[in-house]
Design a protein around this motif. Structure first.
Motif, PDB file in Angstrom:
ATOM      1  N   SER A 193       0.832  -1.249  -0.026  1.00  0.00           N
ATOM      2  CA  SER A 193       0.256  -0.032   0.072  1.00  0.00           C
ATOM      3  C   SER A 193       1.054   1.453   0.004  1.00  0.00           C
ATOM      4  N   LEU A 194       0.268   2.245  -0.416  1.00  0.00           N
ATOM      5  CA  LEU A 194       1.066   3.617  -0.491  1.00  0.00           C
ATOM      6  C   LEU A 194       0.368   4.639   0.792  1.00  0.00           C
ATOM      7  N   GLN A 195      -0.348   3.955   1.364  1.00  0.00           N
ATOM      8  CA  GLN A 195      -1.146   4.691   2.513  1.00  0.00           C
ATOM      9  C   GLN A 195      -0.601   4.314   3.971  1.00  0.00           C
ATOM     10  N   ASP A 196       0.030   5.152   4.666  1.00  0.00           N
ATOM     11  CA  ASP A 196       0.576   4.353   5.861  1.00  0.00           C
ATOM     12  C   ASP A 196      -0.573   3.850   6.895  1.00  0.00           C
ATOM     13  N   LYS A 197      -1.546   4.408   7.002  1.00  0.00           N
ATOM     14  CA  LYS A 197      -2.707   3.835   7.834  1.00  0.00           C
ATOM     15  C   LYS A 197      -3.040   2.404   7.369  1.00  0.00           C
ATOM     16  N   HIS A 198      -2.876   1.985   5.917  1.00  0.00           N
ATOM     17  CA  HIS A 198      -3.281   0.704   5.497  1.00  0.00           C
ATOM     18  C   HIS A 198      -2.030   0.009   5.868  1.00  0.00           C
ATOM     19  N   LEU A 199      -0.789   0.248   5.742  1.00  0.00           N
ATOM     20  CA  LEU A 199       0.506  -0.379   5.819  1.00  0.00           C
ATOM     21  C   LEU A 199       0.447  -0.866   7.468  1.00  0.00           C
ATOM     22  N   GLN A 200       0.087   0.159   8.306  1.00  0.00           N
ATOM     23  CA  GLN A 200      -0.113  -0.252   9.878  1.00  0.00           C
ATOM     24  C   GLN A 200      -1.170  -1.172  10.174  1.00  0.00           C
ATOM     25  N   PHE A 201      -2.125  -0.894   9.336  1.00  0.00           N
ATOM     26  CA  PHE A 201      -3.233  -2.286   9.640  1.00  0.00           C
ATOM     27  C   PHE A 201      -2.916  -3.502   9.172  1.00  0.00           C
ATOM     28  N   LEU A 202      -1.984  -3.566   8.004  1.00  0.00           N
ATOM     29  CA  LEU A 202      -1.591  -4.845   7.331  1.00  0.00           C
ATOM     30  C   LEU A 202      -0.601  -5.298   8.065  1.00  0.00           C
ATOM     31  N   GLY A 203      -0.024  -4.717   9.313  1.00  0.00           N
ATOM     32  CA  GLY A 203       1.345  -5.136  10.141  1.00  0.00           C
ATOM     33  C   GLY A 203       2.474  -4.814   9.387  1.00  0.00           C
ATOM     34  N   ARG A 204       2.580  -3.929   8.585  1.00  0.00           N
ATOM     35  CA  ARG A 204       3.880  -3.986   7.579  1.00  0.00           C
ATOM     36  C   ARG A 204       4.730  -2.857   8.583  1.00  0.00           C
ATOM     37  N   GLU A 205       6.099  -3.042   8.315  1.00  0.00           N
ATOM     38  CA  GLU A 205       7.092  -2.419   8.987  1.00  0.00           C
ATOM     39  C   GLU A 205       7.498  -1.127   8.270  1.00  0.00           C
ATOM     40  N   HIS A 206       7.277  -1.184   7.037  1.00  0.00           N
ATOM     41  CA  HIS A 206       7.724   0.176   6.349  1.00  0.00           C
ATOM     42  C   HIS A 206       6.617   1.120   6.137  1.00  0.00           C
ATOM     43  N   SER A 207       7.030   2.163   5.788  1.00  0.00           N
ATOM     44  CA  SER A 207       6.285   3.318   5.644  1.00  0.00           C
ATOM     45  C   SER A 207       6.011   3.412   3.962  1.00  0.00           C
ATOM     46  N   SER A 208       5.461   4.165   3.424  1.00  0.00           N
ATOM     47  CA  SER A 208       4.772   4.571   2.351  1.00  0.00           C
ATOM     48  C   SER A 208       6.176   5.095   1.845  1.00  0.00           C
TER      49      SER A 208
END
Length: 165
Positions: A126-141
């Motif tokens: 994702s290129l949206q940080d809130k979605h990355l956080q929801f997905l449990g990803r460690e990187h930012s957009s």
């Protein structure tokens, strides 16, 4: 793909962190038994190769897990061995490695490219940080885009994954 063509998938089952949406066989470990895993894969390839010696290798895909945690030397050994089973040289095979933004850098991309990788598949998601956080990803957009920019500095082809829905 013509009937005589074959593609090889090599699974790298380790990650820095297990994503909550992931159903793949992947594990988090502080110690990666890389040499043991390499030897097991090579042994299996040697055993299985006699069943496919008449095939034309068109693709090797390193998936996972997080294959960008693998050392480029291990990647190179696997590429040479697998390509050696077939009558195809590695420069005619698409060799893809999945890369995670948290385990990639320009130097690592260049090392993988020198090992024979000619396509990187970057797990942006994702290129949206809130979605990355929801997905449990460690990187930012921002980190994801930086990783794509670094990969573009190589001669390899690239793609990146996005999750929808």
């Amino acid at each position: 793909m013509p009937h005589n063509d074959i593609a090889v998938y090599i699974h790298w089952p380790w990650c820095k962190r297990k994503c909550p949406y992931c159903d793949f066989n992947s594990h988090v470990s502080n110690h990666l038994p890389e040499e043991d895993y390499l030897n097991a894969l090579l042994s299996d390839f040697r055993t299985q190769s006699q069943n496919f010696s008449d095939k034309n290798l068109v693709s090797i895909f390193f998936g996972g897990g997080t294959p960008s945690l693998m050392s480029p030397l291990t990647t190179e050994k696997l590429i040479k061995e697998v390509c050696g089973f077939f009558s195809t040289s590695s420069d005619k095979v698409e060799i893809t490695l999945e890369a995670n933004p948290t385990s990639s850098s320009l130097n690592k991309f260049l090392d993988f490219e020198a090992a024979g990788v000619n396509r990187f598949s970057i797990g942006v998601q994702s290129l949206q940080d809130k979605h990355l956080q929801f997905l449990g990803r460690e990187h930012s957009s921002k980190e994801a885009l930086h990783t794509v920019e670094q990969a573009l500095k190589t001669k390899a082809r690239i793609n990146f994954d996005l999750i929808y829905g």
